[in-house]
Design an enzyme around this catalytic site. Structure first.
Site, PDB file in Angstrom:
ATOM      1  CB  VAL A   8      54.339  51.393  49.647  1.00  0.00           C
ATOM      2  CG1 VAL A   8      53.011  50.659  49.589  1.00  0.00           C
ATOM      3  CG2 VAL A   8      55.463  50.556  49.043  1.00  0.00           C
ATOM      4  CE1 TYR A   9      59.490  51.085  47.351  1.00  0.00           C
ATOM      5  CE2 TYR A   9      60.437  52.136  45.426  1.00  0.00           C
ATOM      6  CZ  TYR A   9      60.258  51.016  46.209  1.00  0.00           C
ATOM      7  OH  TYR A   9      60.849  49.827  45.844  1.00  0.00           O
ATOM      8  CB  SER A  10      57.838  58.851  50.203  1.00  0.00           C
ATOM      9  OG  SER A  10      59.142  58.574  50.664  1.00  0.00           O
ATOM     10  CD  GLU A  11      52.107  58.392  53.841  1.00  0.00           C
ATOM     11  OE1 GLU A  11      51.950  59.613  53.627  1.00  0.00           O
ATOM     12  OE2 GLU A  11      51.816  57.841  54.905  1.00  0.00           O
TER      13      GLU A  11
END
Length: 345
Positions: free
Chosen positions: A61-64
């Site tokens: 989920v970090y920057s998609e």
């Protein structure tokens, strides 16, 4: 660098590890954290490795997913020197199966992470949140498949409650499935809730803590002081609502104590806050972050020295909060604590 066992496993991890939430920053949260590109990331990785920090933590989920992509590019050609930790399980889309840890999704997200990271295995894979809609037997059985396939080496959790971890461990033991050895948790001088339940659980069951946000969501960087307003450009203006809440007077009380100890030790406030965490029971590694070389080198200065007993006592006293029921009646009994030093400080 000091190396420690990851919980009850045989894997040795550095006392400080590097979090890549600042890599490829995009969106309201991660964009405010930082926008480190591949070239900058490679330089930060170089500095980490020079200092003995060889564990790098990320999440889908970090920057998609872009954080994993930048990390993969930054470590290209030196995979053998590096331990990769990543997480999955939080929502990544609007589809019915774009969240959770079902068998279908776990297999897909692990393959996606391997592709983005440019590797064929993940050293430490953690479930980013508990999925109440999927049977634990299904989750653990899928992790067993992925471990057997060589795609995952060790497994853990993040943001689980105590009962969720214990139920999972009981099922793992009953069916001879992979046991969690890591628990990635929020823990700081202004957020000591980990000590009330999860720390004694970790000590009893062999889960090593990988500590996220050790500076209290940026509140313990030294920029916040009792006599000083929050800097206009501080990322706290944009991200405070995303992080764990903290009472302002309690925060200032802790910062006052940190300031006094920082003067005594001739260290910075972040270095003192990180060093305190490194002395706590069950902590395997403290995950530090940095948007630039200066921040990284400052955080690396948290290791190689020790606070005195008197300084630890001062920080303990300033940061201590009464544990909630059902913990508080027992914490008051002398000799009750399972761990040394006492969990309540």
């Amino acid at each position: 660098m000091e190396y420690r066992s990851l919980g009850s496993s045989g894997l040795k991890v550095p006392a400080l590890s590097f979090g890549t939430g600042t890599f490829a920053g995009s969106g309201p949260l991660f964009g405010a954290w930082g926008r480190t590109d591949v070239a900058e990331a490679r330089r930060l990785v170089d500095i980490c490795l020079e200092s003995g920090v060889n564990l790098f933590d990320s999440a889908d989920v970090y920057s998609e997913g872009a954080s994993e992509e930048v990390l993969g590019a930054a470590i290209k050609g030196r995979r053998g020197e590096i331990l990769i930790s990543t997480k999955a399980g939080l929502p990544t889309g609007e589809g019915a199966n774009d969240r959770g840890t079902s068998r279908s999704r776990l297999i897909q997200v692990v393959d996606d992470a391997l592709r983005r990271l440019g590797t064929d295995y993940i050293d430490i894979f953690q479930l980013h949140a508990f999925d109440a809609s999927t049977p634990i037997e299904e989750v653990l059985g899928t992790l067993d498949t992925l471990v057997t396939a060589g795609k995952l080496r060790y497994v853990g959790v993040s943001n689980f409650s105590g009962w969720q971890i214990m139920k999972s461990l009981a099922i793992a033991d009953r069916h001879n499935l992979p046991r969690y050895v890591a628990n990635q948790v929020y823990y700081s001088l202004i957020g000591r809730d980990y000590e009330w339940d999860l720390m004694p659980l970790g000590a009893d069951q062999g889960l090593g803590a990988l500590v996220w946000s050790p500076l209290g969501w940026g509140r313990l960087t030294g920029k916040v002081r009792r006599d000083r307003p929050l800097p206009e450009l501080s990322r706290l203006h944009d991200t405070a609502d995303f992080g764990p809440p903290v009472d302002n007077e309690h925060l200032l009380k802790v910062i006052d104590a940190l300031g006094e100890v920082a003067e005594e030790t001739e260290k910075t406030i972040p270095q003192v806050a990180l060093n305190w965490l490194l002395r706590r029971p069950t902590v395997s590694s403290v995950i530090i972050g940095a948007r630039n070389e200066e921040q990284l080198r400052q955080n690396l200065g948290a290791i190689g020295w020790s606070l005195t007993d008197q300084q630890i006592e001062k920080l303990d006293k300033a940061s201590l909060k009464e544990a909630p029921y059902p913990h508080f009646p027992y914490r008051r009994q002398e000799g009750f604590a399972l761990l040394d030093p006492p969990l309540a400080g």
